[in-house]
Design a protein around this motif. Structure first.
Motif, short mmCIF file in Angstrom:
data_model
loop_
_atom_site.label_atom_id
_atom_site.label_comp_id
_atom_site.label_asym_id
_atom_site.label_seq_id
_atom_site.Cartn_x
_atom_site.Cartn_y
_atom_site.Cartn_z
N TRP A 5 0.83 -1.21 0.00
CA TRP A 5 0.00 0.00 0.00
C TRP A 5 0.86 1.25 0.00
N LEU A 6 1.99 1.21 0.70
CA LEU A 6 2.89 2.35 0.68
C LEU A 6 3.48 2.54 -0.73
N LEU A 7 3.86 1.44 -1.36
CA LEU A 7 4.38 1.54 -2.73
C LEU A 7 3.35 2.13 -3.68
N LEU A 8 2.10 1.68 -3.52
CA LEU A 8 1.03 2.20 -4.38
C LEU A 8 0.81 3.68 -4.15
N LEU A 9 0.85 4.10 -2.87
CA LEU A 9 0.69 5.52 -2.55
C LEU A 9 1.81 6.35 -3.16
N GLN A 10 3.03 5.88 -3.03
CA GLN A 10 4.17 6.60 -3.60
C GLN A 10 4.09 6.67 -5.12
N LEU A 11 3.66 5.58 -5.70
CA LEU A 11 3.53 5.54 -7.16
C LEU A 11 2.48 6.53 -7.64
N CYS A 12 1.34 6.54 -6.99
CA CYS A 12 0.26 7.46 -7.38
C CYS A 12 0.67 8.91 -7.17
N LEU A 13 1.27 9.20 -6.02
CA LEU A 13 1.69 10.57 -5.72
C LEU A 13 2.72 11.06 -6.73
N SER A 14 3.73 10.23 -7.00
CA SER A 14 4.77 10.62 -7.95
C SER A 14 4.20 10.80 -9.35
N GLY A 15 3.30 9.89 -9.75
CA GLY A 15 2.70 10.00 -11.07
C GLY A 15 1.85 11.25 -11.22
N LEU A 16 1.09 11.59 -10.20
CA LEU A 16 0.25 12.79 -10.25
C LEU A 16 1.09 14.05 -10.33
N VAL A 17 2.19 14.10 -9.56
CA VAL A 17 3.08 15.26 -9.64
C VAL A 17 3.65 15.39 -11.05
N GLY A 18 4.11 14.25 -11.61
CA GLY A 18 4.66 14.28 -12.96
C GLY A 18 3.65 14.73 -14.00
N LEU A 19 2.43 14.19 -13.92
CA LEU A 19 1.39 14.59 -14.87
C LEU A 19 1.03 16.07 -14.70
N GLY A 20 1.02 16.53 -13.46
CA GLY A 20 0.71 17.95 -13.22
C GLY A 20 1.74 18.86 -13.86
N ILE A 21 3.01 18.51 -13.70
CA ILE A 21 4.07 19.31 -14.32
C ILE A 21 3.95 19.30 -15.84
N PHE A 22 3.67 18.13 -16.40
CA PHE A 22 3.51 18.06 -17.86
C PHE A 22 2.34 18.93 -18.31
N GLY A 23 1.21 18.81 -17.61
CA GLY A 23 0.04 19.58 -17.99
C GLY A 23 0.27 21.08 -17.93
#
Length: 555
Positions: A511-529
């Protein structure tokens, strides 16, 4: 077809295809998770990757959406009247079915030599293994992998004929403005695989991953795959009959102009698309010489699925609606609009694929762990899969951009040019595999394929530039460069977020790995957007508007 119901908009078709493909790919991901949990990177799944080379080659080549059979049928039937369709379909089905029945018989009879051709590294002798420094346990695994692969190959041989029938039927359904069933159909293969693995798990319990049961597990993988192909073919028949697209009647009208037109496109297109699949075989050919070949090809399979999940969803959403549009703009007087559609296809590909590539490269290891790491699949397996995934992700844009350009040639009824390019690329891929496999292992083989796709895309752009009287390549290069920079920034942002979260929170626990993955992915997508919006590229706005309409229900 000219007498079918009113044609949907490209956006409407893309929406249908994207949703159906998303559902199908999610089931495919669950299927792969089940395989990983049951077999890890052991001989049952390692053998399956070798045995599935030719059946997969035929299923993707002949039966896949956007494959040559599908593309040829759509290109021809989209211009025909409804009353003309059934005889064309029955004639093509008779011809293709007869040829592929003979191919199926040949695959069963020559299973062992064909597997030797696919994976010669599995056929080394004990003396050769000793000379190469391969220990006894590894050599025994190679022998077991070979025996299972031959068994699986014979079981899956009938997929040769099924693949052709599936591709023809799905092409006709798309030409009749039906997109849901062809896009959702791979779900049936995933369902049969999950049912087969579920039955095996109930029968063997915790013993499922033991080496002595590898042959049984391999047989279940093969029979489940074949059952999925049978189901894919059967579910399309009622829809074809209801739409007047012909039945199972044998018709030998091979000299009819319309049938000849399909064959004229289908033949070169099959060889052209087949060249790409030959590159896959070339990669596995060299992978068979890696000492732990089963683990290497298993990692390639697991990483490939992670890439193909978003790639399949996005490619179908882009390519399926664009192919009929390209075909209708093939006349010289429509080339100005055709160039607009080509730009739309390439830049939509860039908007969707470049950020996904960057994020998958940055987050490859936690992604592999979250998706696969359970039961037989270990941390070491995740690391191996992640190393391959990084290289796979690097080539996502080039793979799909090449496919967009191939469809332009098909629409222009030119299958020869992509074929010639692909022939050259076979030799280039083999040469790069030879030099990269020893220093880099499995990732080197994937890097060779990425390089081939880059060369192929550039060659097709150059030839289309000449064929269509000039393409605004410099004008297209500016937004592509901007999107590339935005994607690189998003990848670094995601990686930095992941490192920070691991420093403060650790890196253990699903669950921690999933949380980190989602958080990192959202930050990356936000920067791209944030960066992409500032570029004011029409395709960025089109994609973002579509996402808002789909998920936020905004007009």
């Amino acid at each position: 077809m000219t007498e079918s119901k009113p044609t949907r908009s490209l956006a409407g078709i893309a929406g249908i295809v994207a949703i159906a493909t998303l559902i199908s790919k999610l089931f495919g991901l669950v299927r792969q998770q089940a395989i990983a949990a049951a077999f890890g990177v052991g001989p049952a799944y390692g053998a399956y990757n070798f045995a599935y080379v030719i059946p997969s080659f035929l299923l993707i080549l002949l039966g896949g959406i956007n494959g040559p059979f599908h593309s040829a049928i759509v290109s021809v039937l989209a211009k025909r009247k409804q009353a003309e369709v059934a005889p064309i379909m029955e004639g093509i089905t008779t011809l293709v079915g007869g040829i592929l029945l003979l191919v199926t018989i040949g695959l069963v009879v020559f299973a062992n030599p064909l597997m030797h051709l696919v994976a010669p590294g599995l056929y080394i002798t004990a003396d050769q293994a000793t000379a190469q420094g391969i220990d006894a346990a590894t050599f025994e695994t190679l022998q077991q992998t070979r025996a299972i692969a031959v068994q699986q190959f014979r079981i899956m041989a009938p997929m040769a004929m099924l693949a052709g029938l599936i591709g023809i039927g799905f092409g006709a359904l798309n030409a009749a403005d039906q997109y849901w069933l062809p896009s959702i159909s791979p779900l049936f293969s995933s369902v049969t695989m999950l049912v087969g693995l579920g039955g095996l798990a109930l029968y063997l319990g915790d013993k499922i991953a033991l080496p002595q049961y590898a042959a049984l597990g391999g047989a279940v993988l093969a029979w489940s795959t074949l059952a999925g192909a049978v189901l894919q073919w059967l579910v399309q028949l009622p829809a074809q009959w209801k739409s007047g697209l012909g039945g199972l009647r044998l018709r030998f009208n091979f000299r009819e102009p319309a049938v000849q037109e399909v064959i004229k496109i289908m033949g070169p297109a099959t060889f052209s698309s087949g060249m790409m699949q030959i590159n896959v075989w070339t990669d596995l050919f060299f992978a068979s010489f890696i000492p732990n070949a089963a683990a290497a090809v298993s990692a390639m399979g697991y990483a490939g699925l992670l890439v193909l999940t978003p790639l399949g969803i996005i490619s179908n959403a882009i390519l399926v609606p664009l192919l009929p549009a390209f075909a209708k703009l093939a006349a010289p007087e429509n080339w100005a609009e055709l160039k607009v559609r080509i730009r739309q296809g390439l830049l939509t590909t860039a908007v969707t694929m470049l950020p996904v590539s960057a994020l998958m490269m940055a987050l490859a290891f936690p992604l592999s762990r979250v998706v696969y790491e359970r039961y037989a699949f270990t941390v070491a397996d995740s690391a191996l899969t992640a190393s391959v995934l990084v290289v796979y992700a690097l080539g996502m844009f080039f793979y799909l951009a090449r496919d967009v350009l191939v469809r332009v040639f098909y629409a222009l009824e030119d299958g020869d040019t992509p074929f010639r390019i692909s022939v050259v690329n076979i030799f280039l891929n083999a040469l790069l595999d030879f030099f990269l496999v020893k220093p880099l292992g499995a990732p080197g083989l994937i890097l060779a394929t990425v390089a081939v796709n880059v060369v192929s895309m550039i060659a097709m752009l150059w030839m289309l530039n000449r064929r269509l009287g000039g393409l605004p390549l410099r004008e297209w290069a500016v937004p592509l460069a901007g999107l590339t920079i935005a994607s690189i920034a998003s990848g670094f942002a995601a990686w930095g977020t992941l490192q920070a979260s691991e420093h403060f929170l650790g890196r253990e626990g699903p669950w921690l790995l999933l949380l980190q993955l989602c958080l990192s992915g959202l930050v990356g997508l936000g920067i791209f957007g944030l960066i992409a919006i500032q570029l004011r590229i029409p395709e960025v706005k089109q994609v973002s508007d579509r996402l808002r309409q789909r998920f936020l229900k905004q007009p």
